[in-house]
Design a protein around this motif. Structure first.
Motif, PDB file in Angstrom:
ATOM      1  N   VAL A  15       0.845  -1.200   0.000  1.00  0.00           N
ATOM      2  CA  VAL A  15       0.000   0.000   0.000  1.00  0.00           C
ATOM      3  C   VAL A  15       0.879   1.249   0.000  1.00  0.00           C
ATOM      4  CG1 VAL A  15      -1.617   1.350   1.400  1.00  0.00           C
ATOM      5  CG2 VAL A  15      -2.035  -1.080   1.031  1.00  0.00           C
ATOM      6  N   VAL A  16       1.916   1.256   0.836  1.00  0.00           N
ATOM      7  CA  VAL A  16       2.847   2.390   0.867  1.00  0.00           C
ATOM      8  C   VAL A  16       3.526   2.537  -0.490  1.00  0.00           C
ATOM      9  CG1 VAL A  16       4.966   3.296   1.900  1.00  0.00           C
ATOM     10  CG2 VAL A  16       3.220   2.234   3.359  1.00  0.00           C
ATOM     11  N   ARG A  19       1.169   4.027  -3.031  1.00  0.00           N
ATOM     12  CA  ARG A  19       0.971   5.472  -2.818  1.00  0.00           C
ATOM     13  C   ARG A  19       2.170   6.269  -3.321  1.00  0.00           C
ATOM     14  NH1 ARG A  19      -0.887   7.365   2.873  1.00  0.00           N
ATOM     15  NH2 ARG A  19      -0.866   9.319   1.711  1.00  0.00           N
ATOM     16  N   ASP A  22       2.042   6.333  -7.084  1.00  0.00           N
ATOM     17  CA  ASP A  22       1.020   7.283  -7.523  1.00  0.00           C
ATOM     18  C   ASP A  22       1.511   8.727  -7.413  1.00  0.00           C
ATOM     19  OD1 ASP A  22      -0.736   5.236  -8.150  1.00  0.00           O
ATOM     20  OD2 ASP A  22      -1.920   5.443  -6.307  1.00  0.00           O
ATOM     21  N   LEU A  23       2.245   9.036  -6.337  1.00  0.00           N
ATOM     22  CA  LEU A  23       2.801  10.389  -6.203  1.00  0.00           C
ATOM     23  C   LEU A  23       3.727  10.700  -7.368  1.00  0.00           C
ATOM     24  CD1 LEU A  23       3.840  10.871  -2.440  1.00  0.00           C
ATOM     25  CD2 LEU A  23       1.962  11.943  -3.664  1.00  0.00           C
ATOM     26  N   GLU A  49       9.081   1.032  -5.107  1.00  0.00           N
ATOM     27  CA  GLU A  49       7.764   0.965  -5.746  1.00  0.00           C
ATOM     28  C   GLU A  49       7.222  -0.456  -5.854  1.00  0.00           C
ATOM     29  OE1 GLU A  49       7.465   2.956  -9.498  1.00  0.00           O
ATOM     30  OE2 GLU A  49       7.532   4.944  -8.582  1.00  0.00           O
ATOM     31  N   GLN A  72       1.954  15.206   2.084  1.00  0.00           N
ATOM     32  CA  GLN A  72       1.613  13.792   2.260  1.00  0.00           C
ATOM     33  C   GLN A  72       2.730  12.978   2.922  1.00  0.00           C
ATOM     34  OE1 GLN A  72      -0.387  11.840  -1.024  1.00  0.00           O
ATOM     35  NE2 GLN A  72      -0.627  13.825  -2.044  1.00  0.00           N
ATOM     36  N   LEU A  76       2.605   9.221   5.004  1.00  0.00           N
ATOM     37  CA  LEU A  76       3.286   8.082   4.383  1.00  0.00           C
ATOM     38  C   LEU A  76       4.356   7.499   5.308  1.00  0.00           C
ATOM     39  CD1 LEU A  76       3.529   9.348   0.729  1.00  0.00           C
ATOM     40  CD2 LEU A  76       2.688   7.100   1.412  1.00  0.00           C
ATOM     41  N   GLN A  79       2.522   5.465   7.903  1.00  0.00           N
ATOM     42  CA  GLN A  79       2.015   4.237   7.285  1.00  0.00           C
ATOM     43  C   GLN A  79       3.151   3.241   7.041  1.00  0.00           C
ATOM     44  OE1 GLN A  79      -0.145   5.055   3.667  1.00  0.00           O
ATOM     45  NE2 GLN A  79      -1.346   3.187   3.841  1.00  0.00           N
TER      46      GLN A  79
END
Length: 151
Positions: A15-16, A19, A22-23, A49, A72, A76, A79
């Motif tokens: 999940v990290v 994210r 996506d950034l 990634e 963000q 992050l 998380q």
């Protein structure tokens, strides 16, 4: 049926990683461009990634800054630290071997009144032969790098 702690930890890592990817993509950066802005080799970006390597808090802050998403970063970081904590706890549990892990769920097993099992990749435990179970446990222990004949 409870989810494996190792699966939960890996899912949290992924999940990290997603994210962070996506950034990068939202910032319109390639893997090489992000790595250049962060001052590391592009393979590190790829490993992060793909959830192969866990990013440090410093890595995440640099990543967020490179993507102009500093707001963000702290979420992050939190998380990621939670995911690594889950992974560390799982490694601590399996370090003592398979016997300890199996013994830790005996009470849960005895209290269970209804079993529902589905597996497309292996025979459910109650239907396994001794040889099949031994081979399966041996392969799992070998894959995880933990002792197999631990008592």
């Amino acid at each position: 049926m409870p989810i494996s702690p190792s699966s939960s930890a890996q899912a949290a890592r992924e999940v990290v990683a997603l994210r962070l990817r996506d950034l990068r993509k939202n910032a319109g950066l390639t893997v090489v461009e992000l790595a250049g802005r962060c001052g590391w080799h592009h393979s590190k970006t790829s490993r992060i990634e793909n959830a192969v390597t866990a990013p440090s808090a410093k890595d995440i802050r640099a990543w967020a800054a490179a993507c102009e998403a500093v707001d963000q970063a702290e979420d992050l970081v939190t998380q990621s630290l939670n995911a690594e904590s889950m992974y560390s706890e799982w490694r601590h549990q399996v370090r003592r071997g398979m016997k300890h892990l199996q013994d830790s769920v005996v009470q849960f097993f005895h209290e269970t009144r209804l079993f529902r099992v589905y597996s497309s990749t292996m025979v459910p435990g109650l239907l396994q032969t001794e040889g099949y179970a031994a081979a399966l446990l041996s392969n799992i222990a070998q894959f995880r790098g933990i002792p197999y004949n631990d008592g």
